[in-house]
Design a protein around this motif. Structure first.
Motif, PDB file in Angstrom:
ATOM      1  N   ASP A 140     101.240  68.978 -19.441  1.00 28.65           N
ATOM      2  CA  ASP A 140     101.798  69.942 -18.489  1.00 28.65           C
ATOM      3  C   ASP A 140     100.779  70.277 -17.406  1.00 28.65           C
ATOM      4  OD1 ASP A 140     100.032  71.860 -19.481  1.00 28.65           O
ATOM      5  OD2 ASP A 140     101.449  72.484 -21.030  1.00 28.65           O
ATOM      6  N   ASP A 141     101.156  71.194 -16.523  1.00 26.44           N
ATOM      7  CA  ASP A 141     100.310  71.500 -15.374  1.00 26.44           C
ATOM      8  C   ASP A 141      99.549  72.807 -15.569  1.00 26.44           C
ATOM      9  OD1 ASP A 141     102.544  73.028 -15.373  1.00 26.44           O
ATOM     10  OD2 ASP A 141     102.951  72.860 -13.231  1.00 26.44           O
ATOM     11  N   ASP A 237     103.147  82.683 -17.118  1.00 28.44           N
ATOM     12  CA  ASP A 237     103.922  81.448 -16.946  1.00 28.44           C
ATOM     13  C   ASP A 237     104.739  81.126 -18.192  1.00 28.44           C
ATOM     14  OD1 ASP A 237     102.203  80.393 -18.815  1.00 28.44           O
ATOM     15  OD2 ASP A 237     101.050  79.197 -17.363  1.00 28.44           O
ATOM     16  N   ALA A 238     105.359  79.980 -18.220  1.00 26.43           N
ATOM     17  CA  ALA A 238     106.302  79.638 -19.294  1.00 26.43           C
ATOM     18  C   ALA A 238     105.616  78.930 -20.462  1.00 26.43           C
ATOM     19  CB  ALA A 238     107.402  78.752 -18.736  1.00 26.43           C
ATOM     20  N   ILE A 239     104.293  78.748 -20.383  1.00 28.12           N
ATOM     21  CA  ILE A 239     103.610  77.952 -21.400  1.00 28.12           C
ATOM     22  C   ILE A 239     102.767  78.852 -22.300  1.00 28.12           C
ATOM     23  CG2 ILE A 239     101.879  76.138 -21.744  1.00 28.12           C
ATOM     24  CD1 ILE A 239     102.906  74.981 -19.045  1.00 28.12           C
TER      25      ILE A 239
ATOM     26  N   VAL B 415     108.479  67.929 -21.557  1.00 31.12           N
ATOM     27  CA  VAL B 415     107.302  68.749 -21.304  1.00 31.12           C
ATOM     28  C   VAL B 415     107.762  69.970 -20.501  1.00 31.12           C
ATOM     29  CG1 VAL B 415     105.035  68.854 -20.204  1.00 31.12           C
ATOM     30  CG2 VAL B 415     105.851  66.704 -21.191  1.00 31.12           C
ATOM     31  N   THR B 416     107.344  71.166 -20.950  1.00 31.19           N
ATOM     32  CA  THR B 416     107.633  72.372 -20.184  1.00 31.19           C
ATOM     33  C   THR B 416     106.496  72.601 -19.202  1.00 31.19           C
ATOM     34  OG1 THR B 416     108.668  73.288 -22.147  1.00 31.19           O
ATOM     35  CG2 THR B 416     108.206  74.818 -20.356  1.00 31.19           C
ATOM     36  N   LEU B 417     106.828  72.806 -17.937  1.00 30.29           N
ATOM     37  CA  LEU B 417     105.795  73.077 -16.940  1.00 30.29           C
ATOM     38  C   LEU B 417     105.611  74.594 -16.802  1.00 30.29           C
ATOM     39  CD1 LEU B 417     106.716  70.366 -14.303  1.00 30.29           C
ATOM     40  CD2 LEU B 417     105.116  70.248 -16.209  1.00 30.29           C
ATOM     41  N   SER B 418     104.551  74.988 -16.125  1.00 32.86           N
ATOM     42  CA  SER B 418     104.204  76.408 -16.118  1.00 32.86           C
ATOM     43  C   SER B 418     105.273  77.272 -15.456  1.00 32.86           C
ATOM     44  CB  SER B 418     102.849  76.622 -15.448  1.00 32.86           C
ATOM     45  OG  SER B 418     102.823  75.976 -14.204  1.00 32.86           O
ATOM     46  N   ASP B 419     106.028  76.724 -14.517  1.00 39.53           N
ATOM     47  CA  ASP B 419     107.091  77.537 -13.907  1.00 39.53           C
ATOM     48  C   ASP B 419     108.383  77.491 -14.726  1.00 39.53           C
ATOM     49  OD1 ASP B 419     107.918  75.001 -13.467  1.00 39.53           O
ATOM     50  OD2 ASP B 419     108.202  75.184 -11.306  1.00 39.53           O
ATOM     51  N   GLY B 420     108.339  76.855 -15.889  1.00 37.94           N
ATOM     52  CA  GLY B 420     109.507  76.801 -16.761  1.00 37.94           C
ATOM     53  C   GLY B 420     110.379  75.577 -16.528  1.00 37.94           C
ATOM     54  N   ARG B 423     110.297  68.572 -17.778  1.00 37.52           N
ATOM     55  CA  ARG B 423     110.004  67.241 -17.254  1.00 37.52           C
ATOM     56  C   ARG B 423     110.192  66.194 -18.363  1.00 37.52           C
ATOM     57  NH1 ARG B 423     103.973  66.188 -15.330  1.00 37.52           N
ATOM     58  NH2 ARG B 423     104.650  66.931 -13.292  1.00 37.52           N
ATOM     59  N   ARG B 514     115.666  71.311 -23.166  1.00 42.18           N
ATOM     60  CA  ARG B 514     115.035  72.050 -24.262  1.00 42.18           C
ATOM     61  C   ARG B 514     115.971  72.188 -25.452  1.00 42.18           C
ATOM     62  NH1 ARG B 514     110.974  75.575 -21.786  1.00 42.18           N
ATOM     63  NH2 ARG B 514     111.423  77.158 -23.325  1.00 42.18           N
TER      64      ARG B 514
END
Lengths: 287, 516
Positions: A140-141, A237-239, B415-420, B423, B514
């Motif tokens: 992830d980022d 954030d979402a993580i 994969v979950t990215l930080s903005d939700g 991917r 998800r």
């Protein structure tokens, strides 16, 4: 000596065995078969002398040929390294930040890094690098300590919160169970939930906001965006590294967390460290 | 009882010294030999311009880069069905020819037959014709014999080396390899292959010869299932040739034949010229019928043994159909030659269908050739053969010069990215089947709103080198909170397009959300 009996019909000698009056002929083995058998015996004797064979008290006989699978593989690996010597030399001397611009070298680094990763990193981070609870997802980022090539390289080299490397990245969140009482922790958890979710109790969260400002914002920032200098996670954030539900957040605040990663500098070669950094950088979140 | 040793299962080879023969079929076989050997030896040297980045050999099996080039056609490994189809066609073609014309493959075009023929030709040039060779074989090892044998083996060896050598040229650029072979710079695999094929050619063509066909080849065993009474094959017209013999023998045979015929008639049903099939309660196969021509005197066969002497398999065709017979038709030439000399019509030994025997015995005309060949079986074989051929040609013309395969990365499934955002990762292999580098554009189509991104690339285009496959990691992303991000699976299709040439290809795949 027993008397040799001959079968009346065929004239072939019998073994003397008889079942219900049926006698067994003593037909000799075909000569070619017998000679093949003798030849295999001779071969086997020669083989056990030439090659490692007989088990002894410690180890086995080594054989006259000095043949060893271990030595063969070592030689194979050495030959392989020799063929890649140029690539390895340019990887070791390359500037890590601009490595992705060099397509050929980057491709080699990623391929080599993938192998290094599967052998050394996948035990914690998973073979697909998706991590697990407490072990960051590298696809992830979101980065705790920074996601550019240099930051990843530093993390791999020195590790995190370990006693083995003085330069290891270090930080520690206090266990707020000793500092805050239960309602305060509940309130701050509700506030943290409110940063990334729409479903929260606004009254409780408001109380939590004060607790947060007094205790947490120093590291995690006023808006909860974290601080990479301290490895303080972004909590807006979402993580979530350990989980974003209220019960897990309560435990995190009460007892704190202490994720450790060993330093790989002493264990991996310079080329391997650079390669695995390039690999992690290439997984989808590299900055 | 006596002391009996079991019968030996081993039969020593009887040496065969085929005599020189001339005639229509021999000439035909020479031409076939020239054409087949010419194709084999010369094909690798034909050049074919495919542009700068591709090999210029017309027929090339490029194992190292996994390509097969045949004139303008280039086959990639995943198109192996073309080869499978051609092999099936070859098999069916063999069925067709065998059911129509018997063992023509064996007799005319089988490499074993062609090279053995060539080796026998060399043998005749060096050691002389049949009688000379028999004398040489029986004679002691004089200097003369040693010299002839060594010369013969040397020439055989040269042919064998040329044969093994030609084989390797099909697998790499022929002129380069030829140079490397001479300078000793070629890969050991080339030398080993040449050595093995040289050895097999030398041994199979020089010494094993007919034993390959009789003992080693499975095809003679399968023939029987392909042939029937309408198959055109080499046969001896026994009713015309018998009783055989010459001069006084023929006169004696004539008397004997007449006596035998009379005896046979007197004996009535149940008697026969041949020993009957010993099945109980079953009438004998050949009844008390007088064989046609038995009392009419001697037959056309003068028992000159020409047909036996020319036979490369060492058999006597007059004994009827035999497994050893490869229908090389040389006995036909030999017999026709003799028939011409004694003033009889040709064709005592000839191509014929066994079903015509009854008609010919009775003196009626045989069925025309096309009626033998056109029968349901051969029509069916031809139909299946043509169907597969048409299918392959169709497949050849519709195949695209741009292709892709998609393998979704399923570790992890998403994969979950930080903005939700969610991917998914796909490993896409892009094939550029043309001989020049091309720019491909990747895109996706789906009912859901999904974004596409190429890993490590700024744009959605990339350059794929000539005649190559490129692996590209592709990210497909669903925005946070959308049905695709939160749902289970969403269908999508990945497209690759060459905008300049206006060709494109696509593959369907799925997007994992998800699953909430």
């Amino acid at each position: 000596m027993t008397e040799r009996k001959k079968d009346d019909v065929t004239g072939i000698e019998t073994t003397g065995h008889s079942w219900d009056g049926i006698e067994e002929l003593n037909t000799p083995l075909p000569r070619w078969w017998l000679w093949t058998l003798y030849l295999t015996i001779v071969w086997a004797i020669g083989y056990t002398i030439a090659y490692p064979a007989w088990p002894m008290i410690s180890g086995a006989t080594t054989g006259l040929m000095g043949w060893s699978t271990r030595a063969n593989i070592a030689a194979d690996i050495k030959a392989h390294e020799g063929r890649n010597a140029d690539l390895v030399a340019s990887l070791v001397s390359a500037d890590m930040q601009t490595l992705p611009a060099n397509a050929d070298l980057n491709r080699y680094a990623i391929a080599r890094g993938g192998a290094v990763f599967r052998a050394n990193c996948s035990q914690c981070h998973g073979s697909g690098a998706a991590g697990a609870k407490g072990y960051p997802n590298l696809l992830d980022d979101d980065w705790l300590w920074g996601g550019d090539m240099a930051a990843i390289d530093y993390t791999v080299r020195h590790g995190i919160r370990n006693d083995l490397d003085d330069d290891a990245r270090y930080s520690q969140m206090p266990a707020f169970g000793d500092i805050l009482d239960r309602p305060q922790i509940d309130a701050v958890v509700e506030y943290v939930v409110s940063l990334s979710s729409d479903e929260f109790d606004a009254g409780v969260a408001d109380t939590g906001a004060e607790v947060y400002a007094d205790n947490c914002s120093v590291c995690h920032g006023d808006a909860g965006l974290g601080d990479r200098e301290l490895g303080a996670p972004n909590i807006a954030d979402a993580i979530w590294l350990y989980g974003g539900d209220r019960a897990t957040l309560y435990t995190t605040v009460e007892k704190s967390r202490f994720g450790v990663m060993p330093p790989w500098g002493p264990r991996l070669s310079e080329a391997d460290i650079r390669a695995v950094s390039a690999y992690v950088h290439s997984l989808g979140g590299g900055e | 009882m006596t002391n009996q040793s079991p019968p030996s299962l081993y039969a020593a080879r009887e040496p065969i010294f085929p005599r020189r023969v001339s005639g229509f079929f021999r000439r035909f076989k020479w031409w076939i030999m020239i054409v087949t050997l010419g194709i084999y030896y010369l094909t690798p040297w034909i050049r074919w311009d495919r542009g700068p980045s591709l090999p210029d050999q017309a027929v090339l099996v490029d194992l190292a880069s996994r390509r097969f080039y045949f004139l303008w056609i280039e086959i990639w490994p995943h198109e192996f069905y073309f080869v499978a189809g051609l092999l099936i066609m070859a098999g069916l073609g063999l069925f067709l020819f065998t059911s129509a014309l018997g063992r023509v493959w064996c007799g005319y075009t089988c490499p074993q037959t062609v090279w053995t023929d060539l080796f026998i030709l060399v043998e005749r040039w060096i050691e002389g014709d049949r009688n000379a060779r028999v004398r040489l074989h029986k004679g002691t090892w004089t200097a003369h014999k040693v010299r002839l044998r060594l010369t013969k083996w040397a020439v055989w060896m040269l042919i064998a080396i040329a044969t093994g050598g030609a084989w390797v040229f099909y697998f790499t650029d022929a002129p380069t390899l030829a140079r490397d072979l001479v300078t000793g710079a070629a890969h050991p695999a080339a030398y080993i292959t040449i050595a093995i094929l040289t050895a097999t050619t030398f041994i199979f063509g020089g010494f094993l010869r007919e034993q390959i066909c009789i003992y080693m080849c499975p095809w003679p065993r399968i023939q029987a299932a392909m042939m029937d009474a309408d198959t055109i094959t080499v046969a001896y017209r026994e009713w015309r040739g018998e009783p055989r013999g010459k001069g006084n023998v023929r006169r004696r045979s004539k008397t004997e034949a007449i006596t035998a015929a009379a005896d046979l008639q007197a004996a009535g049903p149940g008697a026969a010229r041949y020993p009957g099939t010993p099945y109980p309660d079953k009438a004998l196969q050949v009844g008390g019928k007088i064989p046609a021509g038995a009392d009419a005197g001697p037959g056309d066969c003068i028992d000159c043994m020409a047909c036996v002497n020319v036979c490369p398999m060492g058999i006597d065709i007059r004994n009827g159909q035999q497994m050893e017979c490869i229908t090389c038709a040389l006995c036909i030439d030999a017999c026709d030659d003799v028939m011409a000399k004694i003033g009889k019509p040709r064709g005592l030994i000839d191509y014929m269908a066994l079903s015509d025997e009854a008609a010919e015995r009775a003196g009626d005309p045989a069925k025309p050739l096309w009626k033998h060949i056109l029968r349901p079986r051969t029509i069916l074989y031809t139909a299946i053969w043509s169907l597969i051929g048409a299918g392959l040609i169709y497949a050849l013309f519709i195949r695209s010069d741009i292709e892709l395969t998609v393998s979704p990365v399923r570790n992890p499934t998403y994969v979950t990215l930080s903005d939700g955002a969610v991917r998914n990762i796909y490993d896409v292999r892009l094939r550029n089947k043309l001989g020049e580098a091309r720019t491909f554009t990747l895109s996706l189509s789906s009912d859901a709103a999904l974004g596409i991104e190429l890993a490590g690339q700024q744009a959605s285009t990339l350059v794929v080198p000539a005649d190559a496959t490129m692996l590209q990691r592709v990210y497909v992303t669903a925005r946070p909170g959308t049905p695709a991000a939160n749902g289970d699976m969403t269908a999508l299709r990945l497209w690759v397009e060459d905008i300049v040439a206006d060709t494109r290809a696509s593959k369907a795949t799925t997007f994992n959300g998800r699953g909430e």
